[in-house]
Design a protein around this motif. Structure first.
Motif, PDB file in Angstrom:
ATOM      1  N   ASP A 195      55.218  53.028  12.720  1.00 31.28           N
ATOM      2  CA  ASP A 195      55.481  53.962  10.714  1.00 31.28           C
ATOM      3  C   ASP A 195      54.723  54.957  11.940  1.00 31.28           C
ATOM      4  O   ASP A 195      54.019  55.501  11.537  1.00 31.28           O
TER       5      ASP A 195
ATOM      6  N   PHE B  38      53.512  64.654   8.732  1.00 28.88           N
ATOM      7  CA  PHE B  38      53.419  65.072  10.591  1.00 28.88           C
ATOM      8  C   PHE B  38      52.499  65.135  11.278  1.00 28.88           C
ATOM      9  O   PHE B  38      52.295  64.910  12.557  1.00 28.88           O
TER      10      PHE B  38
ATOM     11  N   ARG C 161      56.233  57.671   9.835  1.00 28.95           N
ATOM     12  CA  ARG C 161      55.832  58.915   8.885  1.00 28.95           C
ATOM     13  C   ARG C 161      54.701  59.075   7.852  1.00 28.95           C
ATOM     14  O   ARG C 161      53.493  58.412   8.223  1.00 28.95           O
TER      15      ARG C 161
ATOM     16  N   LYS D 270      61.356  62.126  13.669  1.00 28.34           N
ATOM     17  CA  LYS D 270      59.728  61.965  13.772  1.00 28.34           C
ATOM     18  C   LYS D 270      59.673  61.530  15.149  1.00 28.34           C
ATOM     19  O   LYS D 270      58.887  61.558  15.847  1.00 28.34           O
ATOM     20  N   CYS D 271      60.711  60.447  16.184  1.00 27.08           N
ATOM     21  CA  CYS D 271      60.145  59.785  16.569  1.00 27.08           C
ATOM     22  C   CYS D 271      60.223  60.184  17.981  1.00 27.08           C
ATOM     23  O   CYS D 271      59.634  59.653  19.065  1.00 27.08           O
TER      24      CYS D 271
ATOM     25  N   CYS E  30      61.142  56.181  11.880  1.00 20.50           N
ATOM     26  CA  CYS E  30      60.866  57.459  11.400  1.00 20.50           C
ATOM     27  C   CYS E  30      62.585  57.192  10.378  1.00 20.50           C
ATOM     28  O   CYS E  30      63.104  55.754  10.523  1.00 20.50           O
TER      29      CYS E  30
END
Length: 318
Positions: free
Chosen positions: A134, A157, A136, A184-185, A179
């Motif tokens: 994860d 982040f 996040r 974000k990934c 995410c």
């Protein structure tokens, strides 16, 4: 009949004169009657917008008609009312703040982890040689996360790069990052590859798409979203609640913002404690002179905050 749609999307694609694009894009969104929040940067777009189905379709058609954004993947939710009050389009240095601004090192347009469609993620996630990561922030994974996921103690982040050393123990594993919507990934997986992790994957479309396409199996709790809904249901297969009330410890999946605007902390709070504390995280916030009126939702339109306020999380993540 569907009253409104809410669209979640992003696209990494170079935008020349991005600041002017942001100003023009705001006018376009307002012309369609949309509300929402969009970040524009030289590297692309990141947005959540809400409006009538007709307005949202017109918006998606316009985005896809632009050759820079044809690959944009929209996640569409049907909602009873718009998920925002106003329309904001802002130019920033990144479409998701990571602090990783050197395109020669981290550039999602050139290298990211292997994209896994939700069905493929579901099929792989329980393999012995897999670690689910994860990427996040604390307040997001506190209210919901994948079963057995590795979570990181990060406020934002931009703290992720500093946690890479903690992940070194998993270098011989397949890393499946996830995410909310996937954005974000893109940078997290790119950074992992840059740091020598070889088998890096990412959930394409994030938790939201996973819920829509495979029923959200083994996602425990709710998914935090960046609009006035605050959280949404994901799991229709084996749902459970993993979060507890910050004040009393009772099981609850309700996420709110502290009613004190100078705190504005994200935390989980049951309805009973919400009533007793006026939607505040502490007695100090409850007695604060700028405390907002708590209406039971715990969502507030953002207001300017004094520049000398240092915000420090008070949440303990289980």
């Amino acid at each position: 009949m569907t009253k409104y749609n809410t669209l979640l999307y992003y696209c990494y694609s170079t935008i020349t004169e991005a600041e002017q694009f942001a100003a023009d894009h705001l006018k376009f969104c307002k012309s369609l009657g949309l509300t929402g929040r969009i970040i524009v940067a030289d590297e692309g777009l990141n947005g959540t917008v809400s409006g009538t189905p007709e307005a949202c379709k017109a918006y998606m058609d316009a985005i896809h008609a632009d050759e820079r954004f044809t690959a944009t993947d929209f996640k569409i939710d049907e909602v009873d009312e718009p998920s925002f009050v106003k329309m904001h389009v802002r130019y920033k240095s990144e479409i998701v703040h990571s602090g990783l601004r050197d395109p020669h090192v981290i550039n999602p347009q050139k290298q990211t982890g292997k994209h896994l469609e939700p069905a493929d993620f579901l099929a792989m996630k329980d393999d012995e040689d897999v670690v689910i990561l994860d990427v996040r922030s604390n307040y997001e994974h506190s209210v919901g996360r994948f079963k057995n996921a590795v979570t990181l103690d990060i406020e934002n982040f931009r703290d992720f790069p500093a946690k890479i050393n903690e992940l070194a123990q998993y270098k011989d594993k397949k890393i499946l990052t996830y995410c909310t919507g996937g954005i974000k990934c893109e940078k997290a997986s790119a950074l992992l590859l840059h740091e020598g992790f070889e088998n890096v994957y990412q959930l394409h479309g994030g938790i939201i798409k996973y819920g829509k396409e495979v029923g959200g199996q083994d996602f425990e709790g709710k998914c935090y979203v960046f609009d006035n809904r605050l959280t949404v249901d994901v799991n229709q297969v084996n749902p459970t609640v993993v979060s507890t009330c910050y004040n009393c410890g009772k099981t609850t999946d309700k996420m709110i913002n502290c009613a004190n605007p100078e705190c504005n902390e994200h935390f989980t709070q049951c309805d009973d404690c919400g009533t007793q504390t006026d939607g505040c995280c502490s007695t100090a916030c409850q007695s604060h002179p700028r405390k907002r009126v708590y209406d039971g939702t715990g969502y507030y339109v953002k207001v300017p905050q004094p520049v000398n306020i240092t915000k420090k999380s008070k949440i303990s993540i289980i």
